[in-house]
Every structure is written in C-alpha cells, then in structure tokens.
Design a protein around this motif. Structure first.
Motif, mmCIF file in Angstrom:
data_model
loop_
_atom_site.group_PDB
_atom_site.id
_atom_site.type_symbol
_atom_site.label_atom_id
_atom_site.label_comp_id
_atom_site.label_asym_id
_atom_site.label_seq_id
_atom_site.Cartn_x
_atom_site.Cartn_y
_atom_site.Cartn_z
ATOM 1 N N VAL A 1 -80.856 7.941 28.625
ATOM 2 C CA VAL A 1 -82.185 7.546 28.131
ATOM 3 C C VAL A 1 -82.124 7.231 26.641
ATOM 4 N N THR A 2 -82.640 6.043 26.283
ATOM 5 C CA THR A 2 -82.739 5.641 24.873
ATOM 6 C C THR A 2 -84.210 5.486 24.496
ATOM 7 N N LEU B 1 -80.435 8.322 39.511
ATOM 8 C CA LEU B 1 -80.023 6.976 39.906
ATOM 9 C C LEU B 1 -78.968 6.383 38.982
ATOM 10 N N ASP B 2 -78.669 7.050 37.868
ATOM 11 C CA ASP B 2 -77.666 6.602 36.905
ATOM 12 C C ASP B 2 -77.981 5.204 36.354
ATOM 13 N N TYR B 3 -79.260 4.957 36.073
ATOM 14 C CA TYR B 3 -79.702 3.723 35.424
ATOM 15 C C TYR B 3 -79.589 3.884 33.914
ATOM 16 N N ASN B 4 -79.427 2.756 33.226
ATOM 17 C CA ASN B 4 -79.648 2.754 31.781
ATOM 18 C C ASN B 4 -81.156 2.692 31.549
ATOM 19 N N VAL B 5 -81.678 3.677 30.854
ATOM 20 C CA VAL B 5 -83.126 3.808 30.688
ATOM 21 C C VAL B 5 -83.509 3.591 29.219
ATOM 22 N N THR B 6 -84.501 2.734 29.003
ATOM 23 C CA THR B 6 -85.068 2.556 27.662
ATOM 24 C C THR B 6 -86.560 2.836 27.735
ATOM 25 N N VAL B 7 -87.029 3.717 26.873
ATOM 26 C CA VAL B 7 -88.435 4.125 26.861
ATOM 27 C C VAL B 7 -89.016 3.804 25.485
ATOM 28 N N THR B 8 -90.172 3.147 25.458
ATOM 29 C CA THR B 8 -90.765 2.783 24.159
ATOM 30 C C THR B 8 -92.211 3.263 24.049
ATOM 31 N N ASP B 9 -92.540 3.864 22.919
ATOM 32 C CA ASP B 9 -93.920 4.096 22.463
ATOM 33 C C ASP B 9 -94.819 4.791 23.491
ATOM 34 N N THR B 10 -94.266 5.750 24.222
ATOM 35 C CA THR B 10 -95.026 6.380 25.307
ATOM 36 C C THR B 10 -96.260 7.115 24.774
ATOM 37 N N SER B 11 -97.403 6.809 25.334
ATOM 38 C CA SER B 11 -98.681 7.321 24.831
ATOM 39 C C SER B 11 -98.738 8.842 24.795
ATOM 40 N N ASP C 1 -74.387 -3.000 31.837
ATOM 41 C CA ASP C 1 -73.344 -2.919 32.866
ATOM 42 C C ASP C 1 -73.771 -2.058 34.034
ATOM 43 N N LYS C 2 -74.980 -1.535 33.972
ATOM 44 C CA LYS C 2 -75.526 -0.697 35.033
ATOM 45 C C LYS C 2 -76.940 -1.157 35.348
ATOM 46 N N PRO C 3 -77.535 -0.677 36.443
ATOM 47 C CA PRO C 3 -78.944 -0.954 36.684
ATOM 48 C C PRO C 3 -79.775 -0.478 35.492
ATOM 49 N N SER C 4 -80.893 -1.097 35.293
ATOM 50 C CA SER C 4 -81.660 -0.808 34.086
ATOM 51 C C SER C 4 -83.119 -0.502 34.419
ATOM 52 N N PHE C 5 -83.674 0.465 33.678
ATOM 53 C CA PHE C 5 -85.097 0.789 33.791
ATOM 54 C C PHE C 5 -85.719 0.712 32.402
ATOM 55 N N LEU C 6 -86.696 -0.171 32.247
ATOM 56 C CA LEU C 6 -87.438 -0.293 30.988
ATOM 57 C C LEU C 6 -88.838 0.275 31.184
ATOM 58 N N ASN C 7 -89.194 1.218 30.368
ATOM 59 C CA ASN C 7 -90.534 1.839 30.411
ATOM 60 C C ASN C 7 -91.227 1.502 29.092
ATOM 61 N N LEU D 1 -94.580 12.421 31.253
ATOM 62 C CA LEU D 1 -93.986 11.269 30.576
ATOM 63 C C LEU D 1 -92.491 11.140 30.860
ATOM 64 N N LYS D 2 -91.841 12.263 31.193
ATOM 65 C CA LYS D 2 -90.382 12.265 31.359
ATOM 66 C C LYS D 2 -89.934 12.198 32.807
ATOM 67 N N VAL D 3 -90.881 12.258 33.764
ATOM 68 C CA VAL D 3 -90.502 12.263 35.187
ATOM 69 C C VAL D 3 -89.659 11.045 35.546
ATOM 70 N N LEU D 4 -90.173 9.854 35.276
ATOM 71 C CA LEU D 4 -89.455 8.622 35.657
ATOM 72 C C LEU D 4 -88.147 8.448 34.892
ATOM 73 N N PRO D 5 -88.119 8.627 33.542
ATOM 74 C CA PRO D 5 -86.834 8.516 32.847
ATOM 75 C C PRO D 5 -85.774 9.488 33.381
ATOM 76 N N LYS D 6 -86.211 10.671 33.776
ATOM 77 C CA LYS D 6 -85.239 11.655 34.270
ATOM 78 C C LYS D 6 -84.682 11.244 35.634
ATOM 79 N N ILE D 7 -85.571 10.773 36.514
ATOM 80 C CA ILE D 7 -85.105 10.342 37.850
ATOM 81 C C ILE D 7 -84.186 9.132 37.739
ATOM 82 N N PHE D 8 -84.629 8.122 36.946
ATOM 83 C CA PHE D 8 -83.811 6.916 36.830
ATOM 84 C C PHE D 8 -82.515 7.195 36.073
ATOM 85 N N GLY D 9 -82.587 8.012 35.036
ATOM 86 C CA GLY D 9 -81.396 8.256 34.222
ATOM 87 C C GLY D 9 -80.393 9.191 34.862
#
Length: 900
Positions: free
Chosen positions: A608-609, A579-589, A697-703, A568-576
């Motif tokens: 990561v938020t 890649l220094d993206y702003n990462v928002t993760v919601t309700d991960t199964s 203000d940065k690239p963003s990743f929404l999960n 569950l944390k692989v993508l948030p960790k890589i993007f955050g």
C-alpha cells in the motif's frame, strides 16, 4: 505599511458604508446606475450633520476674521518682516485665536476627501459596472466618451460634473470672500483632472454628489430648510415603500423588513424630540459631567473595537487554524486578525472619536449613552444568543442555508432582553451609577483583550506546530504516481465527495460526448447513503455494511476513531495482502479523523502506497492558468468578510439573516468563492492523465478520493473551467443548481483520464466505480424526482449519492439500473469475482449485503458533521433521526420513521 494602516483606519469604514449602500440599492432596483444614485443620496444624507457643523465653523471663522481684520490691517501697514510676525502672533494670542483655526473655513471641503477616496477605491474597481449601461452611458466600467471629433473623444460627464460643482460653489459662496470662492473653484478643477479618464460609474457618483450638494446649498438658503428637506425625504420613502411592497420581485419577508426599517425615518422628528428630552432629563448626570461622559464613551467604544476586532476573529480562527494555514502564501493566520483589528479600530474608535469631539456636549451625551447600550447589547448577542447556524467555512460562509434557524420566540425574547438592558442602563445614568457602568465596560474591555490574546497565542502555537508537521509538498513537476497494469486486472475507486446522483442525466444531456467516453458503465440512480455528511456516509462506502451508522454504534466498546480507520483500511488491506495487488490510496476522507486526511494510517500496510494529490498540484495549475483566477482572492475575501461575521455575531438574531445576505455579506464582487480551495481538489483531477502510467508489474488497485464535487463554486460552461468572470450557466436540467458546475467538471476530467486508458489498451481490463458518500440535498431535485416530502422536512436528496459501475470488459452505451442500492455495496462490487466470500480483515465477519436484503437501509438524518461533536465511541444520533428505507427511494411511502 503606513498607507495600509491609514486606509484601514480612515477609508475602509467609509468604503464599507458605500459598498453596503450600493448593494442595498442594487438589490432593490437591479440596476448599477440606479444603485449609484442611491449611494450618492445616502452618503449626502449621512454627511448632512457634518456639513451643518462645517457651516457653523465657517460662519464662526468669518465672524472672527471680520472682527480681527482692522487690527491685522493696521499691523501689516506699520510693521514688516519678523517684527510684523511677532506682533501678529501677540495680537492673535490676545484675542484667543491661532492661524491654524483658519482651516475651519475649509472643513466642508476637507470632509469630502475621505468619502471621495472611499468611493474611488470601491467604484473604480467594481466588476459589476463592466459592460452595464445607464441611460446614455453605454458602459459604467469605462469613461463615457460621449462626444467624438474625428479620432478625438471627449468625456462629457466630468465636464458636466465640474459645471455643477461650480454652480454649487457659486450658490454656497455667495457673499463670501474671494479666498473662499477660489478654494471651491480650484477644488472643482482638481476633481476634473483626477476623474476625467475615470470609469463613468465613478464620475456619475461624484456628479450626483454635486447635484445633491447644489440642492443642499439651495435648501440652506430657504426659510425652513429642514422642514422642506424632511418633506422631500418622506415623499421619497413613500415611493420606496410602495416599490418594495408592490413592485419588487424579491422575498416578501426581506422586502417587508426593509420597508419597516426605512419607514422609521418618518418618526425622525419624534426621535429627535425624545432624545432631547432624554438628555435634559434622565441623562442629565452625563450631560453635566465631561469626565464621566468621555470615560463611558471611550470604554464602550473600545469594548466594541476589542469584541469585533480581536475577540471574535481570534476565537473563529483558533477553532480550526489549519483551515487558515498559509492562505495565498501569507503565512500565519494572525494576519487576518491584525487586518480586522485595524478595520474595527477605524469603525468603532477612530471615526466615532472624531464625531464625538466634532459635536457639542448634548450630542456627546447621546453618543456616550448609545455607545454603552450598543456594547452591552453586543455582548449579550455574542455570548447569550449565539444561535446554531451550521459550519462556518474558511471563506466565512455557512455550509448550510441559515434561513429559519432561529425560532420567532427567540427573536422576540432577544429584543425584549435588549430593551430591558437599554432601560436599565438609562436608569443607571439617572440615578448616578455612572461608575458602575464605566466599571462594567472597563472590566469587559480587559476580559475581551485577555481572551483575545489567549486565542491569538493558541493560533501562534498551532501555526508553529503546523509549520513543522503539516507542510503540503507542492509539486514542482508532473510525474506518474498512479500505476496501472497493461496485462493484469486493475480496480479503481473514485470517491467523489458529495457527488450528486441526480445531476448525471443532466450532465449527459448537456454534453452527449460523455456518453461515448463512459462506455460500459451502469448508472444506479436508486442509491441511498447512510448519512448526509462524510463522517457517517463515507465509512460504509469504504468498509461495507459493518460500518453503517446502526452497526457502527453497536460496537460501543470500540473507539469511534478505531472503527473509522478500520473502515478506510478494509479494501487496501484485502487488495494489498490477500490479493497481492499494488495499492495506491489518496486523500481518504477523515483519515485518523483529521480535516486534512492523515494518510499515515496506511503506512506499513503490505503493498500500500498512501499519497496526497489534493493541495499538491495547485501551484502548477495556477502557473498554467493565471488568467482564470483573481490573485489573492481567498485571503482578500477573508479579510473583507471577517468584519461582517463580527457584525453578524453582535447583532440581534432578527437581523442576522439579512446581514448574511445568502452568504454574500453584502459583497458586490461577482467572484467571492473559495477558488483556491476548489483548485486544491480540481487540480488533482486536472493532471490525472499526467499522473498515471501503465508500468505496474502486478494487478493494481487505485483508491482515489476527491473533494472537487463538494464545491458550489461556479465554473464557465460549456467546458466548465474556472474563470475570473462567469459568463453564463449550462443548459442541463439542473444547470442552475449549486454544485452542478463542479460535478460536470469532475466527470469531464475523469473522462479525459478514461480516454487515456482506452488509448493504452487498459480500459477493458479495468473495473471502475465512481461513488459518493452522500448527495448535495437540494429542494429543486426533490421537487422533480420525488413524489412528496417527508413530514419532518428532511431533504431526501441529501442521501442520494452518485453510483456508477464499469466492470471488466464491459462495453456499450451507458445503462441505467433501478435496483435498490446503497453506497455500502461499493466494497462488494469492487471485490466481485476477485474474492470468494470476502471477510472483514479487522472483525473476521463476512462482508455481505444481507442487512439490506432483510430490512432495507437504516439511514440517519443527523446533521452533526464533525467527529468531536459525537461521543468517543458512537455517533450521537437521536431516535427521531432514523429512517428505514426500502425499494424505490423516490417514493416517500418507502421511507419509514425509525429503525425497523
């Protein structure tokens, strides 16, 4: 509170009998008017023994009054005032009579009251009657208004009901006293006033009751009323049998079962004679001992009450307290147990006790023996023949179809065991082991009570803990929590739980406007997932090929929980981090293997938020859409269904499928789904535009994970929104398949969010993937899309998840790509051209699809959905639950048994 108690104890059991009868006859005739006729007939037949006893009491009262009348007249002639009262009291006492005994003459009228209240409670609010006609009655949900004079309407049916009531009373009271005649006519007038403006369906029921009452009274005047009545009943049963076997369009298995059950009425005389001989012979020790008879009856009745009212409900709720947490604002789930406790008390204690003392000692003997046998059989069915029927949802329905879950051998064995228990119990009475039987039922009562209290205490403690730790914050206002960038790249993943790939073309067919919204997307229909449940299907989607079930199990030295959270944390960790993206993760199964995702696993990760959108906006949606849902629907359904689950558990496996009634539990309410559970998820997508801004203000990743597509809840087309009454189905190819409505709703709501991105110039610089952990698994889909079935009967559609991909700057119409894909490709598609040769930050291994290229997808048909049903480090998958799939998944030749 007192009225609720009285209702649950006295009226609710009768209401359930009326509802079951209505549902049964509605299943048969498919017409609510015919069903009402059937209910009226069934209630009349069930009440016949009560009326017979009432008639005997009335005759006894008449004889006593006739005997005492000369003495009473003399006393009233010579004495007045207090002196008259004292002498009358002495006279009655000397003749072993009390004035209250005069109520016996009114018993036949009094027993109508609870049945009337039960019918009024049920039929006056039955949505199934709304707009439905029956002969000259145009709408059974409204008063009949059959006759009009200018602007004044007259309801004819209540008047007809009263005339029939008076005619019945005239026949019944012929030769009786003026006081008895007045009672009947006054009661008829009262019912006229009460029911005059009532729905015609309710008045029809009571009118038919009076017709059957009149018929009964006429029968009672015949020379051999029982023989004539039984002949008429047999004729009616023959007609029903013929209709069920040769004319009714329903399932033959159920029609045959119903035919067999009702045909037992033909054997009624034999049953009566057999029971009579049994009472005089084998059961004579019970017949001869009032104390033993009462004690056995009460301990057995109390046992059934404790089993169904306390033990089973508390064991169900204690297994997953969080699912019943504060439903409809009711707080502790213990309220559902107390409700079932009262219902069960009325059904198994109050009414049986009333009937027990109503009849003579011969009937009491039969009651005692039958109560003990039913109690012992209920215990065996509950604890020995448990069965495996799948997951029980909080709406108390099973997540899968339960038909065929029990082998015929098990059913036969169960019936044999129950017959043996009944025989042993009867022989124990014969050989005067009554103390043993009473001891068994008494000890069982104490054990069930203790276990129920233990489970209830677990519920209480869990609720108190949850109140402190799990308190979903209901939003009081809408403010942006998802932040995209207007100038830099955005990457968005929607994981729609159980979103069905096969539905997509059907959705576009039904709503072509979506084609103009989902521009630039590529649809991959030839996609397979690795498991039919989220616990196995989601980790590869979030973490890639290292988390497919086969690879997952190879790391048996690492706990299952650790590997799950890693995925569950692989993508948030890589993007955050990388890649220094702003990462928002919601309700991960299944975050931290919690049913309500524990988003704390993402806390402390760079950029990561974690958020919980599901459950958060339900209240706001409800405030805006009060007209679309019934109030307290979920809690009302649980309160109603819990007792039926208890019936299911205590019944022989042979009858459980019929009791379940395809998840309806013989409920005639057209809206019984878990609307609140659906709105918990639906509202998160509904408010998605208001929750999104473009301030990053940065690239963003929404999960974003959303469970709305997991629901089979029906919605109103063409907009596919929740509604109190569903008025039809959609026009798409799969519109009538369960789950379709929720999928359409999700794509419509995400489509509104996509339009927001387009309006703000953010769509082109955003990569969007919509994917699922698995498909729904429907035979209707397999028949249309697959070229056959697997030999073991597994529904291949269960492993066909949604996969839609829109890359940066992609434009044009939706494309279809039939390349063989898996949902483990999702991480690679998200990272494409953003990370060169991505590496799993937790294992250090390259993230590639080489496994798929080398041997295809090794998937599992394992149906175990819960973490605690697997071992602590691996998924518990049997060798016969593996398949290797390559190339075209719709060709069964490409499904090879085992791991290649």
């Amino acid at each position: 509170m007192v009225l609720d108690l009285l209702f649950n104890l006295l009226i609710y059991p009768l209401k359930q009998i009326i509802e079951f009868s209505f549902s049964l006859f509605y299943h048969v005739f498919k017409n609510p008017g015919a069903a009402i006729l059937g209910v009226s007939l069934a209630v009349t037949i069930m009440c016949l023994p009560l009326y017979i006893v009432a008639e005997k009491w009335t005759e006894l009262e008449r004889d006593i009054q006739k005997k005492l009348e000369p003495g009473v007249k003399r006393i009233k002639k010579f004495f007045k005032g207090d002196e008259q009262y004292m002498i009358l009291t002495t006279f009655y006492r000397q003749n072993h009579y009390h004035p209250l005994m005069a109520l016996r003459s009114s018993f036949s009228l009094l027993i109508q009251i609870p049945f009337f209240l039960a019918a009024y409670s049920y039929l006056s609010h039955l949505s199934l009657l709304q707009g439905r006609s029956f002969f000259i009655l145009s709408d059974l949900g409204k008063n009949d208004a059959l006759f009009t004079i200018g602007s004044f309407t007259i309801n004819v049916l209540p008047v007809l009901m009263t005339l029939i009531n008076c005619a019945s009373g005239f026949v019944y009271t012929k030769g009786h006293s003026l006081r008895e005649k007045l009672q009947v006519y006054i009661m008829a007038a009262v019912f006229l006033v009460v029911l005059y403006d009532s729905p015609s369906g309710l008045v029809l029921y009571w009118t038919l009751n009076q017709v059957f009452s009149l018929t009964k009274n006429i029968f009672m005047k015949l020379k051999n009323p029982l023989k004539v009545f039984f002949t008429c009943v047999c004729a009616a049963i023959l007609f029903c049998d013929f209709y069920l076997l040769f004319l009714h369009p329903g399932s033959f298995k159920r029609r045959l079962l119903m035919t067999v059950v009702i045909s037992f009425i033909f054997l009624a005389p034999l049953f009566v004679k057999g029971i009579s001989r049994l009472i005089d012979g084998v059961l004579f020790p019970l017949l001869n001992s009032s104390k033993s008879r009462c004690l056995l009856f009460f301990t057995s009745a109390a046992g059934l009450f404790l089993l169904t009212g306390l033990f089973i409900p508390s064991s169900i709720i204690s297994s997953s307290v969080i699912e019943f947490f504060n439903i409809d604002g009711l707080g502790s789930p213990l309220c559902f147990i107390s409700n079932t406790l009262m219902q069960s008390c009325g059904l198994f204690l109050v009414w049986p006790t009333f009937l027990y003392f109503l009849f003579n000692k011969r009937i009491q003997t039969a009651f005692s023996a039958l109560s003990f046998v039913l109690f012992v059989c209920a215990l065996v069915n509950t604890f020995v023949f448990v069965g495996h029927y799948g997951t029980l949802t909080r709406m108390l329905t099973f997540s899968e179809n339960i038909a065929g879950r029990v082998l015929p051998f098990v059913m036969v064995l169960n019936l044999a065991v129950l017959l043996l228990l009944a025989a042993v119990s009867v022989l124990a009475v014969k050989y005067r082991f009554l103390n043993v039987l009473t001891g068994i039922s008494g000890i069982s009562c104490i054990s069930l009570f203790a276990a129920g209290l233990l489970y209830s205490n677990v519920i209480r403690k869990s609720y108190n803990e949850l109140s402190l730790t799990y308190s979903p914050q209901s939003a009081v206002e809408l403010k942006p929590v998802l932040h995209l960038s207007k100038t830099q790249k955005n990457v968005v993943l929607f994981m729609l739980d159980r979103s069905e790939s096969a539905f997509f073309n059907s959705i576009l067919e039904e709503d072509p406007s979506l084609k103009d919204i989902y521009t630039g997307f590529t649809y991959y229909p030839n996609t397979i997932s690795y498991g039919g449940h989220t616990i196995i299907g989601a980790p590869p989607l979030f973490g890639g090929y290292e988390y497919t079930p086969e690879e997952f199990n190879k790391r048996s030295d690492v706990s299952k929980l650790t590997k799950n959270n890693e995925a569950l944390k692989v993508l948030p960790k890589i993007f955050g981090e990388q890649l220094d993206y702003n990462v928002t993760v919601t309700d991960t199964s299944w975050a931290n293997y919690q049913w309500i995702p524990d988003m704390s696993i993402f806390e402390g990760m760079k950029n990561v938020t974690p958020l919980s959108l599901e459950n958060t906006y339900t209240g706001l949606w409800m405030d805006l859409n009060r007209d679309k849902v019934k109030e307290n629907l979920v809690s009302s359904s649980i309160k109603r269904n819990m007792l039926w689950v208890c019936f299911f558990r205590i019944s022989p496996p042979l009858f459980r499928d019929a009791i379940y009634d395809d998840s309806k539990w013989w409920n005639t309410d057209e809206e019984i789904g878990d609307i609140q559970g659906f709105i918990d998820y639906y509202s998160a997508l509904y408010f998605l535009p208001q929750l999104t801004d473009f301030s990053s203000d940065k690239p963003s990743f929404l999960n974003i994970t959303n469970d709305s597509t997991h629901s089979g809840f029906e919605l109103n087309p063409p907009d596919y929104v929740p509604a109190v009454k569903i008025t039809g189905t959609g026009t798409g190819e799969f519109a009538k398949v369960s789950g379709y409505s929720a999928n359409v709703a999700a794509f419509k709501l995400i489509g509104k969010w996509i339009n927001l991105l387009k309006e703000n110039g953010v769509y082109d610089n955003t990569r969007i993937i919509i994917a699922a952990d698995h498909g729904i698994g429907k035979d209707e889909v397999v028949k249309k899309l697959y070229n056959g079935k697997l030999s073991d009967g597994f529904c291949m559609d269960h492993l066909n998840p949604m996969l839609l991909v829109k890359d940066f700057d992609a434009q044009g119409e939706i494309k279809t790509d039939t390349t063989f894909m898996t949902n483990a490709d999702v991480p690679l598609l998200l990272l494409k051209n953003l990370v060169e040769n991505p590496v799993n930050p937790y294992t250090g291994k390259p993230m590639t699809d080489s496994i798929k290229k080398e041997k295809g997808a090794v998937v599992t048909t394992n149906s175990t959905w819960s973490p605690d049903q697997h071992s602590s480090t691996t998924f518990s998958i049997k060798e016969n639950q593996w398949y290797t799939v390559k190339d075209n998944i719709f060709d069964t030749a490409n499904w090879s048994k085992g791991r290649q």
